[in-house]
Design a protein around this motif. Sequence first.
Motif, PDB file in Angstrom:
ATOM      1  N   HIS A  33       0.819  -1.217   0.000  1.00  0.00           N
ATOM      2  CA  HIS A  33       0.000   0.000   0.000  1.00  0.00           C
ATOM      3  C   HIS A  33       0.856   1.271   0.000  1.00  0.00           C
ATOM      4  CE1 HIS A  33       0.531   0.986   4.260  1.00  0.00           C
ATOM      5  NE2 HIS A  33      -0.170   2.080   4.057  1.00  0.00           N
ATOM      6  N   LEU A  34       2.185   1.120  -0.018  1.00  0.00           N
ATOM      7  CA  LEU A  34       3.053   2.304  -0.083  1.00  0.00           C
ATOM      8  C   LEU A  34       2.997   2.927  -1.468  1.00  0.00           C
ATOM      9  CD1 LEU A  34       6.287   1.070   1.745  1.00  0.00           C
ATOM     10  CD2 LEU A  34       4.363   2.356   2.689  1.00  0.00           C
ATOM     11  N   GLY A  35       3.111   4.251  -1.512  1.00  0.00           N
ATOM     12  CA  GLY A  35       3.160   4.940  -2.801  1.00  0.00           C
ATOM     13  C   GLY A  35       4.494   4.742  -3.489  1.00  0.00           C
ATOM     14  N   ARG A  36       5.586   4.681  -2.713  1.00  0.00           N
ATOM     15  CA  ARG A  36       6.929   4.511  -3.269  1.00  0.00           C
ATOM     16  C   ARG A  36       7.632   3.375  -2.533  1.00  0.00           C
ATOM     17  NH1 ARG A  36       8.102   9.142  -6.605  1.00  0.00           N
ATOM     18  NH2 ARG A  36       9.943   7.953  -7.154  1.00  0.00           N
ATOM     19  N   ARG A  48      11.427   2.984  -1.829  1.00  0.00           N
ATOM     20  CA  ARG A  48      12.157   3.771  -0.833  1.00  0.00           C
ATOM     21  C   ARG A  48      11.943   3.222   0.576  1.00  0.00           C
ATOM     22  NH1 ARG A  48       9.871   9.699  -2.548  1.00  0.00           N
ATOM     23  NH2 ARG A  48      10.906   9.931  -4.559  1.00  0.00           N
ATOM     24  N   ALA A  49      11.376   2.002   0.682  1.00  0.00           N
ATOM     25  CA  ALA A  49      10.950   1.490   1.999  1.00  0.00           C
ATOM     26  C   ALA A  49      12.091   1.476   3.007  1.00  0.00           C
ATOM     27  CB  ALA A  49      10.356   0.093   1.852  1.00  0.00           C
ATOM     28  N   GLU A 103     -10.092   8.495   2.179  1.00  0.00           N
ATOM     29  CA  GLU A 103      -9.248   7.820   3.160  1.00  0.00           C
ATOM     30  C   GLU A 103      -9.895   7.839   4.547  1.00  0.00           C
ATOM     31  OE1 GLU A 103      -6.559   6.346   2.241  1.00  0.00           O
ATOM     32  OE2 GLU A 103      -5.366   5.987   4.056  1.00  0.00           O
TER      33      GLU A 103
END
Lengths: 247, 312
Positions: free
Chosen positions: B61-64, B67-68, B235
Amino acid sequence: MTTLPPPTPRRLGLVIDLDTCVGCQGCVTNCKEWNTGGHMGPLTDLDPYGPKVDGVWFNRVHSFEINPGAEGDPETARTVHFPRSCLHCAQPDCVTVCPTGASYKRAEDGIVLIDQERCIGCKLCSWACPYGAREYDPDAGTMKKCTLCVDRIYNETLPEAERQPACVLTCPSRARHFGDLGDPDSAVSRLVAERGGQALLAELGYGPVNVYLPPRRKGPPPDGPRELTPAGPADDPLAWLDRPVPR
Amino acid sequence: MHPAFSVIFFTTASGAGYGLLALMGLLGAAQALPADRWLGLLGLGLALGLIGGGLMSSSAHLGRPERARFAFSQWRSSWLSREAVAAVATFVPAGLFALGWVGLGRTDGAMAAFGVLSAAGAGLTVAATAMIYASLKPIPHWHNVFTLPGYLLFGLMTGALWLSALAHPFNAAGWAVRLLPVVLVAAAWGLKAACWRHLDSRPERLTANRALGLPEGRVRVIDWPHSQANYVLKEMGYQVARQHARTLRLATHALAFALPLALSLLVLAGAAGGGAALLAALAGTLGMGLERWLFFAEARHAATLYYGAERV
């Protein structure tokens, strides 16, 4: 660094006058105009001409009515337009919940910003903001928010009078004021003291820097209700023209 | 709050996985479980699989997501970062413990220490997950004393149900393995019932007047700033119908608590065997999924005060 700096002596922010805001959406439009090419731009529009228009905005103006309807008190019943944007809080949980260090509060003036190169788009900061000020950009995969026009207010290529946030400059009813709320003698601080400025949801402890000035009480008309009088003299030969016109 | 599938799956699956890992670590170290290699492979494989699957689902669900790695840096202030660090750190003792149990067939000595460390890591990770939610002041449904013990207890409960289901085919379901589900399901049921009672009756609320800075007067929305739903509404504006929520709460009572408790009591009394334990684990896990869906769907965010909610 998402740990907060020590309390900032300068606390730049906005004072928004709910008495004079007319809900024209001018600040919303000029905010989008400036910021889509600014520090945290672009303010992506999704499906701009389709049925599901959506997009990133830093500033939204809501409209409410207070004490509406028959039971309403005519002295307080009114419409209030409410511009909503980042309040650049003194204790912004949106910053401390950020796992990456992308969100930060500037030590020099208290402005809250997001490093677009570091944000992973986890959206937790938007959950931590009680004011709904942060908006996710699904196109960039990152979170975006009001920058207090950090690229205008210090911009030496602009004439000095224009070094203010775009929303403030454009407001036609002078409902928006920009200044240092950490300085008790600044024009904005004096305005807050004079008008009983309100901190939004202060009980949550975020210490919002932006302050809202509540509408003035209207009170009854000074000399009572007035009778309507015909516009011209009673013996006006054209007075019959007025009669069919409903007042 | 929008009940995103990825986050519901992550918290439910990783909760069960960490619960199972913690119980196997502690019971294994205490020699209350036989060091059977197949039991180790199945049990620890399921635990680590649930944890890994959950973590992958949450990064989806991360946008990027590329870059985690940055998410490990802010453990000084952010519970999400602490969760990430604890989750990864727990893999070290858990991996060594699994290696000892499955590879060497041993859970004693140094392996016992790894088991205890795995349990501690699991507890810390689930506690960090819970604190992500419990620390969010704009969401009174989460910012209360029930969230942290809830996550810990629900994780242990589903873990205990799965441990009992897995231990039966190996004749490893001793009294501790059969008693734990009964105790934990009963405790979890009591906590959830108390939590719902608190949420339905709490007197202090955030109000639209406080959100708008209008000290007096009844407030009603006449116009939104936008004609279609925006990010904030999608959201945070999710609302479940009251009737629908009541039905789902009943289903949660039945699936997550009543059925597993009844089945676990039968198993404890020796009146039922592995089949009943497996059914209890399946029902409990499904019920926890419902509980987690309601945890999100019933939560109201302060930002909805700007969109017509009178109080949250």
